[in-house]
Every structure is written in C-alpha cells, then in structure tokens.
Design a protein around this motif. Structure first.
Motif, PDB file in Angstrom:
ATOM      1  N   ASN A  85       0.823  -1.211   0.000  1.00 20.51           N
ATOM      2  CA  ASN A  85       0.000   0.000   0.000  1.00 20.51           C
ATOM      3  C   ASN A  85       0.858   1.263   0.000  1.00 20.51           C
ATOM      4  N   ASP A  86       2.065   1.156   0.553  1.00 19.16           N
ATOM      5  CA  ASP A  86       2.972   2.312   0.580  1.00 19.16           C
ATOM      6  C   ASP A  86       3.503   2.632  -0.811  1.00 19.16           C
ATOM      7  N   VAL A  87       3.962   1.598  -1.538  1.00 18.92           N
ATOM      8  CA  VAL A  87       4.626   1.873  -2.815  1.00 18.92           C
ATOM      9  C   VAL A  87       3.648   2.350  -3.876  1.00 18.92           C
ATOM     10  N   LEU A  88       2.345   2.239  -3.628  1.00 16.55           N
ATOM     11  CA  LEU A  88       1.378   2.834  -4.540  1.00 16.55           C
ATOM     12  C   LEU A  88       1.421   4.353  -4.497  1.00 16.55           C
ATOM     13  N   ARG A  89       1.996   4.908  -3.453  1.00 13.32           N
ATOM     14  CA  ARG A  89       2.056   6.358  -3.289  1.00 13.32           C
ATOM     15  C   ARG A  89       3.337   6.904  -3.909  1.00 13.32           C
ATOM     16  N   PRO A  90       3.249   7.989  -4.674  1.00 12.09           N
ATOM     17  CA  PRO A  90       4.429   8.473  -5.408  1.00 12.09           C
ATOM     18  C   PRO A  90       5.570   8.951  -4.520  1.00 12.09           C
ATOM     19  N   ASP A  91       5.274   9.277  -3.252  1.00  8.96           N
ATOM     20  CA  ASP A  91       6.345   9.748  -2.371  1.00  8.96           C
ATOM     21  C   ASP A  91       6.936   8.631  -1.523  1.00  8.96           C
ATOM     22  N   ALA A  92       6.610   7.374  -1.817  1.00  7.64           N
ATOM     23  CA  ALA A  92       7.117   6.251  -1.035  1.00  7.64           C
ATOM     24  C   ALA A  92       8.630   6.141  -1.180  1.00  7.64           C
ATOM     25  N   ASP A  93       9.307   5.812  -0.078  1.00 11.54           N
ATOM     26  CA  ASP A  93      10.757   5.649  -0.051  1.00 11.54           C
ATOM     27  C   ASP A  93      11.047   4.154   0.144  1.00 11.54           C
ATOM     28  N   PRO A  94      11.388   3.421  -0.922  1.00 12.01           N
ATOM     29  CA  PRO A  94      11.599   1.976  -0.779  1.00 12.01           C
ATOM     30  C   PRO A  94      12.760   1.626   0.130  1.00 12.01           C
ATOM     31  N   ASP A  95      13.755   2.500   0.233  1.00 12.76           N
ATOM     32  CA  ASP A  95      14.878   2.234   1.136  1.00 12.76           C
ATOM     33  C   ASP A  95      14.431   2.301   2.593  1.00 12.76           C
ATOM     34  N   ALA A  96      13.632   3.315   2.914  1.00 13.21           N
ATOM     35  CA  ALA A  96      13.135   3.446   4.292  1.00 13.21           C
ATOM     36  C   ALA A  96      12.184   2.309   4.635  1.00 13.21           C
ATOM     37  N   LEU A  97      11.356   1.908   3.692  1.00 14.79           N
ATOM     38  CA  LEU A  97      10.443   0.790   3.934  1.00 14.79           C
ATOM     39  C   LEU A  97      11.224  -0.484   4.236  1.00 14.79           C
ATOM     40  N   ALA A  98      12.245  -0.755   3.452  1.00 13.72           N
ATOM     41  CA  ALA A  98      13.046  -1.960   3.674  1.00 13.72           C
ATOM     42  C   ALA A  98      13.789  -1.909   5.002  1.00 13.72           C
ATOM     43  N   GLY A 112      14.138 -16.224  17.920  1.00 15.18           N
ATOM     44  CA  GLY A 112      14.217 -17.633  17.568  1.00 15.18           C
ATOM     45  C   GLY A 112      13.261 -18.087  16.495  1.00 15.18           C
ATOM     46  N   ALA A 113      12.544 -17.156  15.861  1.00 20.51           N
ATOM     47  CA  ALA A 113      11.574 -17.527  14.824  1.00 20.51           C
ATOM     48  C   ALA A 113      12.218 -17.479  13.443  1.00 20.51           C
ATOM     49  N   ASP A 114      11.827 -18.405  12.590  1.00 20.39           N
ATOM     50  CA  ASP A 114      12.130 -18.278  11.166  1.00 20.39           C
ATOM     51  C   ASP A 114      11.168 -17.250  10.572  1.00 20.39           C
ATOM     52  N   VAL A 115      11.623 -16.574   9.531  1.00 19.18           N
ATOM     53  CA  VAL A 115      10.836 -15.484   8.938  1.00 19.18           C
ATOM     54  C   VAL A 115      10.715 -15.707   7.440  1.00 19.18           C
ATOM     55  N   LEU A 116       9.515 -15.473   6.934  1.00 16.18           N
ATOM     56  CA  LEU A 116       9.210 -15.570   5.506  1.00 16.18           C
ATOM     57  C   LEU A 116       8.722 -14.204   5.044  1.00 16.18           C
ATOM     58  N   VAL A 117       9.465 -13.574   4.143  1.00 18.99           N
ATOM     59  CA  VAL A 117       9.161 -12.217   3.677  1.00 18.99           C
ATOM     60  C   VAL A 117       8.654 -12.266   2.242  1.00 18.99           C
ATOM     61  N   GLY A 118       7.532 -11.596   1.985  1.00 23.36           N
ATOM     62  CA  GLY A 118       6.966 -11.556   0.650  1.00 23.36           C
ATOM     63  C   GLY A 118       7.472 -10.375  -0.153  1.00 23.36           C
ATOM     64  N   LEU A 119       7.778 -10.616  -1.424  1.00 18.02           N
ATOM     65  CA  LEU A 119       8.175  -9.546  -2.336  1.00 18.02           C
ATOM     66  C   LEU A 119       6.941  -8.948  -3.009  1.00 18.02           C
ATOM     67  N   GLY A 120       7.102  -7.742  -3.531  1.00 16.28           N
ATOM     68  CA  GLY A 120       6.028  -7.107  -4.281  1.00 16.28           C
ATOM     69  C   GLY A 120       5.842  -7.761  -5.639  1.00 16.28           C
ATOM     70  N   PHE A 121       4.617  -7.730  -6.128  1.00 17.38           N
ATOM     71  CA  PHE A 121       4.307  -8.273  -7.445  1.00 17.38           C
ATOM     72  C   PHE A 121       4.835  -7.346  -8.542  1.00 17.38           C
ATOM     73  N   ASP A 122       5.153  -7.933  -9.685  1.00 12.11           N
ATOM     74  CA  ASP A 122       5.571  -7.149 -10.845  1.00 12.11           C
ATOM     75  C   ASP A 122       4.328  -6.548 -11.505  1.00 12.11           C
ATOM     76  N   PRO A 123       4.179  -5.201 -11.483  1.00  9.17           N
ATOM     77  CA  PRO A 123       2.950  -4.580 -11.990  1.00  9.17           C
ATOM     78  C   PRO A 123       3.012  -4.155 -13.449  1.00  9.17           C
ATOM     79  N   ARG A 135       9.767   1.551  -8.202  1.00 11.58           N
ATOM     80  CA  ARG A 135       9.794   1.561  -6.727  1.00 11.58           C
ATOM     81  C   ARG A 135       9.688   0.148  -6.179  1.00 11.58           C
ATOM     82  N   VAL A 136       8.795  -0.653  -6.776  1.00 11.02           N
ATOM     83  CA  VAL A 136       8.626  -2.022  -6.306  1.00 11.02           C
ATOM     84  C   VAL A 136       9.917  -2.817  -6.513  1.00 11.02           C
ATOM     85  N   ALA A 137      10.567  -2.632  -7.652  1.00 13.64           N
ATOM     86  CA  ALA A 137      11.803  -3.367  -7.935  1.00 13.64           C
ATOM     87  C   ALA A 137      12.899  -3.009  -6.928  1.00 13.64           C
ATOM     88  N   ILE A 138      13.039  -1.728  -6.624  1.00  9.12           N
ATOM     89  CA  ILE A 138      14.048  -1.312  -5.642  1.00  9.12           C
ATOM     90  C   ILE A 138      13.718  -1.898  -4.273  1.00  9.12           C
TER      91      ILE A 138
END
Length: 259
Positions: A85-98, A112-123, A135-138
């Motif tokens: 929802n953030d990267v839909l906005r033109p002022d989104a900062d992908p570096d700060a989000l990451a 102690g938890a394993d983590v599964l992180v989802g990537l953004g879809f290719d639009p 923005r999504v690619a970065i």
C-alpha cells in the motif's frame, strides 16, 4: 525436507488477510491460511496458526500494531508481507520501507523464529499500477538483501509467471483471487525450501481468448469506475478499507492435517 514449524503467525495487510479469496461461508481465506494447512498436511500433525493481518494497512501501522502481538505468541515461523500500500504512493521511499522491515525481521530472528518475507508483485501489465514498477523493484532488491543478512526466507512473487494473467486476480486488479492465492501458497512452500505440490505449480494457464479493442476498452472503463475511482476517493479522504477493523485471527487456532 521435514517441516519443523508448529506455531505460525502471519502479519500484513489485505494480501495476508486473504481479501478476494473467500470460502463457502464468505470468510476470507488467502495464501497464509492455505500455507498453514499445507504445513499441517506436510507435518502430519496440528499446526497452531494466527493471522494478525488487517486490510488497507500501510507498513508502519503493520509493524506498530502487529509485531509485538506476534512476538507474544512465541511463533517458530512468522510471515511478514507489507509495503504494497505504501509503494502505490508516489512519495514512497523503498529504502526506508526496507529498513523498517529489517528491524522487524531482526527482532523475530533474535526471538528464535524463522521469517518468511513476501516480495512485491511485478505490476508491468497494469495500466496504472505499472507506474510503481521501479519503486517495487528497488524495494524487492532491498528485501532480498535483508533476508540474506538475517537468514530469512523469501516468497518471490515478482518472478511468478502465472501471476501475469488477470485470471489470477480479482476484478479490482489489486487483490488475488482464489486461483492466485493458491499459487502464492505454493510459492511460499518453495520459499521455505519445501517441495511444491506439483512441478508445474507456476506454469501459466492456457491462453485466454483475446479481447477485441472495444471489449478491452469497456473492461478498462468498468474497472476505472468501480474500483479505481473508489480507491482514489479513499486516498483523497485519507481513509482506509481497514478502518475500524481488527486482526483476522489474533490468537492461535489449531489447523489439523488432511483438511
């Protein structure tokens, strides 16, 4: 590979809540619910599963509202998918989000938890959302680096060929339908290092009949009127589809194998 996880917590937004993938009673299912069932089936014993996701959430509210309750459940597996929802906005900062994702991932790993992180879809195939592709690619490349640093797993939906077919998507073109969620659940298995149910889990569907120019124009007009305009209206009013909603499944429920 044996399935070591018995306490799975999913956090995120509408994707993880499962919007547009509904069961016979009208309840949202989604890829995370499907993954919990697949893990129980593979383990051959119950898996405790909680889903704290809330539709419409930006990344900061996801992390502020869902990370602490997730940690309190003492999971051995956490899926974290947010920022769409953030990267839909033109002022989104992908570096700060990451960077914000990295802090959460580090916290879960330290617990102690394993983590599964989802990537953004290719639009690239969307007439409007394609404007966010860079923005999504970065953001995705940053997320892959985060996961590499912390030994986390990745759901690589950016690379899924099957999701370039609108038949995998709800008519709003923002949410997956049941077919799409089922494919993403398989991608999650692969991301966790498990075998998918079938080798062709990401094979594209047979080609759909081509639309003529008038059919495509009408299709886009209906989409803009019924889905794009309301979405823009919410942005203008600064409201969210998740306002007033609480977590989908805030405590563990037992998912039995074979269901």
């Amino acid at each position: 590979m044996a399935v070591p996880w018995r306490r799975y917590v999913a956090i995120g937004d509408s994707l993880t809540e499962g919007i547009a993938d509904f069961d016979a009673s009208g309840e949202a299912v989604g890829w995370a619910d499907r993954l919990a069932q697949l893990l129980a089936n593979r383990a051959g014993e119950p898996v405790q599963y909680a889903n704290l996701a809330i539709r419409g959430r930006l990344l900061k509210p996801i992390l502020d509202e869902q990370v602490a309750p997730a940690l309190a459940l003492q999971p051995d597996l956490v899926s974290l998918w947010g920022g769409g929802n953030d990267v839909l906005r033109p002022d989104a900062d992908p570096d700060a989000l990451a960077a914000a994702i990295e802090e959460a991932v580090a916290g879960f790993r330290a617990a102690g938890a394993d983590v599964l992180v989802g990537l953004g879809f290719d639009p690239k195939d969307s007439p409007v959302v394609s404007l966010t592709r860079k923005r999504v690619a970065i953001y995705n490349m940053n997320l892959v680096s985060v996961c590499t640093r912390h030994g986390a797993h990745v759901v690589n939906t950016w690379g899924m060929r099957s999701l370039h077919d609108w038949r995998m998507w709800h008519e709003d073109r923002l949410h997956l339908n049941s077919l799409g969620h089922a494919r993403v659940a398989q991608a999650a298995l692969v991301g966790l290092g498990l075998e998918p149910d079938t080798p062709d889990w990401d094979e594209p569907l047979p080609p759909a009949p081509a639309m003529n120019p008038r059919e495509r124009r009408d299709w886009n007009i209906v989409w803009a009127r019924e889905h794009l305009a309301p979405w823009v209206g919410r942005r203008i009013r600064r409201t969210s589809s998740g306002d007033g909603r609480s977590a989908k499944q805030p405590t563990f429920r037992e998912v039995m194998p074979g269901h």
